[in-house]
Design a protein around this motif. Structure first.
Motif, short mmCIF file in Angstrom:
data_model
loop_
_atom_site.label_atom_id
_atom_site.label_comp_id
_atom_site.label_asym_id
_atom_site.label_seq_id
_atom_site.Cartn_x
_atom_site.Cartn_y
_atom_site.Cartn_z
N GLY A 181 -95.02 -84.05 23.69
CA GLY A 181 -95.98 -84.51 24.63
C GLY A 181 -97.26 -85.32 23.66
O GLY A 181 -97.68 -86.18 24.27
N VAL A 182 -97.33 -84.92 22.54
CA VAL A 182 -98.46 -85.41 21.77
C VAL A 182 -98.24 -86.89 21.31
O VAL A 182 -98.98 -87.64 21.43
N PHE A 240 -103.46 -90.20 16.83
CA PHE A 240 -104.39 -91.05 17.81
C PHE A 240 -105.41 -92.05 17.19
O PHE A 240 -105.40 -93.17 17.89
N ALA A 262 -97.93 -89.41 24.20
CA ALA A 262 -98.84 -89.68 24.71
C ALA A 262 -99.77 -90.60 23.96
O ALA A 262 -100.68 -91.56 24.15
N ALA A 263 -99.52 -90.50 22.45
CA ALA A 263 -100.39 -91.48 21.47
C ALA A 263 -99.71 -92.92 21.29
O ALA A 263 -100.30 -93.91 20.82
#
Length: 367
Positions: free
Chosen positions: A233-234, A80, A237-238
Motif C-alpha cells: 500500500g505504501v 514519499f 501510494a508513493a
C-alpha cells in the motif's frame, strides 16, 4: 552432449582442512579419551563464563534496535519525500540493507540474546519478523532450531535438505526434475536463485500457518497480512505503477542476495555430517562451521554471524561478545587438536562457489 563448462570461473581452491572424513575419524577417536576426563565443551564453557561473555548487553541492543528502527522509519519517509523519480531504486537498495538488519535482529531475539525471558523474546521476534519484515517468526525459529541441533547433517538439518537446490553429490545423484537441471549449473544459478529468497521466505511463512506445530498461527498470520498490506500500500501510494513494481523488484531481489551473503558463508562448503559419524557437541559445531575474519563494519553488516563457530557453541551469547569468544575458542581448539577454520570474506564466497560446482559433478558426468 551437454555444452556445460567443465570448470568454474574462479580458480579451484583446496578443501578447508576440516571437511574430510579422516579428520572426523581422528577427532572422534581423540574424543573418546577426553570424555573420560570430562567434556571438552564444559571446559571451554567455563572459560567463556569466567570472562562474562554470556552476560546481557542491554545498552548495545538498545542502540542497535533504535538505529535500525530509525533507518526503517526514515526509509519510508524518504519514499514519499523523493517522489516520482528513478532515484527510488537506490532507496530500494538501501531498504534491503535495513530489512536484512531486521532479519538479524529477529535472529538474535529468537536466540534470547536480547531478552532472557521467552515471552519478551517471542513478542519482540513477532514484531520485528512478522510485522516489520514480513517473515514468520514461528516458522523460521522452528527451522533454525533444528539447524542448530544438527548443522550440515543430511536428513536432519533443514538448511541442507534437497529441494530445487542440492547440497551434496549424493543429493545430486538422487535429484530429478528442476533440481537436476539446476544442480548441473548450481554455481552459476546460485546468485539468481538468491534473488528469489525474500519471496521464498514470505511464501513459506504463509504456508507454515497451516502447520499444526505453529504456535499462535492467527496472531502470526494477522501480523503478516498487516505487513504486506502496508508494504504494498505504501509503495503504490508513493509511486506510479511502473516505478512501484521496479522498487519492489529491486528491494526483494537485493534482500535475498544480502541474506544469502550473510548466511551462506556459515556452513556451505564445510563438513557434511552423515549418520555413521560420531561427533560430540563441540566437534559437531566447530567442524561444520566456518568463521569469517571480522572488523567493526563487517561485524555490523553480518550481525556477528561471521563468528559462526562461537554462535553455534553459545547461541545465546550477545553479538558484541563474539569476537572475544572467538579468540578464546581458537586457542582452546588448538590446545585440543580440533581443526578450527577461519578465512576472509571473499575467500569464503570462492569456497562456496567451488563447493557448489563440485556438488553438480555427478549430474554433469551424465551428459
Amino acid at each position: 552432449m551437454s555444452s556445460e563448462p567443465t570448470t568454474l570461473a574462479p580458480p579451484a581452491l583446496p578443501e578447508p582442512a576440516v571437511t574430510t572424513t579422516a579428520t572426523v575419524s581422528a577427532t572422534s577417536t581423540a574424543t573418546a579419551g577426553r570424555e573420560r576426563e570430562g567434556s571438552d565443551f564444559a571446559q571451554l564453557a567455563r572459560r567463556i563464563n569466567e570472562e562474562g561473555l554470556l552476560d546481557r548487553r542491554p545498552g548495545y541492543y538498545a542502540v542497535r534496535i533504535g538505529l535500525t528502527l530509525a533507518a526503517f522509519a526514515g526509509g519510508w519517509y524518504a519514499l514519499f519525500a523523493l517522489g516520482d523519480t528513478w532515484l527510488q531504486l537506490a532507496l530500494a537498495a538501501g531498504m534491503s540493507v535495513v530489512f536484512t538488519q531486521l532479519g538479524l535482529l529477529a535472529h538474535d531475539l529468537a536466540h534470547r540474546q536480547v531478552f532472557g525471558g521467552r515471552r519478551a523474546s517471542e513478542s519482540g521476534g513477532r514484531i520485528v519478523a512478522n510485522l516489520l519484515m514480513g517473515m514468520s517468526y514461528g516458522w523460521w525459529m522452528n527451522k533454525h532450531t533444528r539447524h542448530h541441533a544438527n548443522p550440515n547433517h543430511e536428513g536432519r538439518d533443514p538448511d541442507v535438505s534437497p529441494d530445487i537446490v542440492v547440497w551434496s553429490q549424493q543429493q545430486a545423484r538422487e535429484a530429478s526434475g528442476a533440481a537436476r537441471f539446476i544442480g548441473r549449473r548450481l554455481a552459476y544459478l546460485f546468485l539468481p536463485l538468491l534473488c528469489l529468497e525474500g519471496l521464498n521466505l514470505s511464501w513459506n511463512s504463509f504456508r507454515a500457518l497451516r502447520n499444526p506445530a505453529m504456535k499462535r498461527p492467527r496472531l502470526e498470520g494477522s501480523l503478516l497480512v498487516l505487513h504486506f498490506a502496508a508494504y504494498f500500500g505504501v509503495v503504490l501510494a508513493a509511486l506510479p505503477a511502473g516505478k512501484a513494481i521496479a522498487f519492489l523488484a529491486v528491494h526483494q531481489a537485493l534482500l535475498g542476495i544480502l541474506l544469502g551473503c550473510v548466511f551462506a558463508p556459515n556452513h556451505k562448503g564445510m563438513l557434511m555430517v552423515t549418520p555413521e559419524m560420531r561427533l560430540d557437541f563441540l566437534r559437531r559445531q566447530v567442524l561444520t562451521s566456518r568463521n569469517v575474519r571480522g572488523n567493526p563494519v563487517l561485524d555490523t553488516l553480518m550481525g556477528g554471524l561471521n563468528y559462526q563457530i562461537e554462535h553455534h557453541l553459545f547461541p545465546s551469547m550477545p553479538t558484541p561478545a563474539l569476537p572475544r569468544a572467538a579468540r578464546i575458542t581458537r586457542r582452546f581448539c588448538a590446545e585440543k587438536g580440533i581443526p578450527y577454520y577461519e578465512t576472509g570474506l571473499l575467500r569464503s564466497y570462492r569456497e562456496i562457489f567451488a563447493h557448489l560446482h563440485r556438488t553438480g559433478e555427478p549430474l554433469r558426468a551424465d551428459h
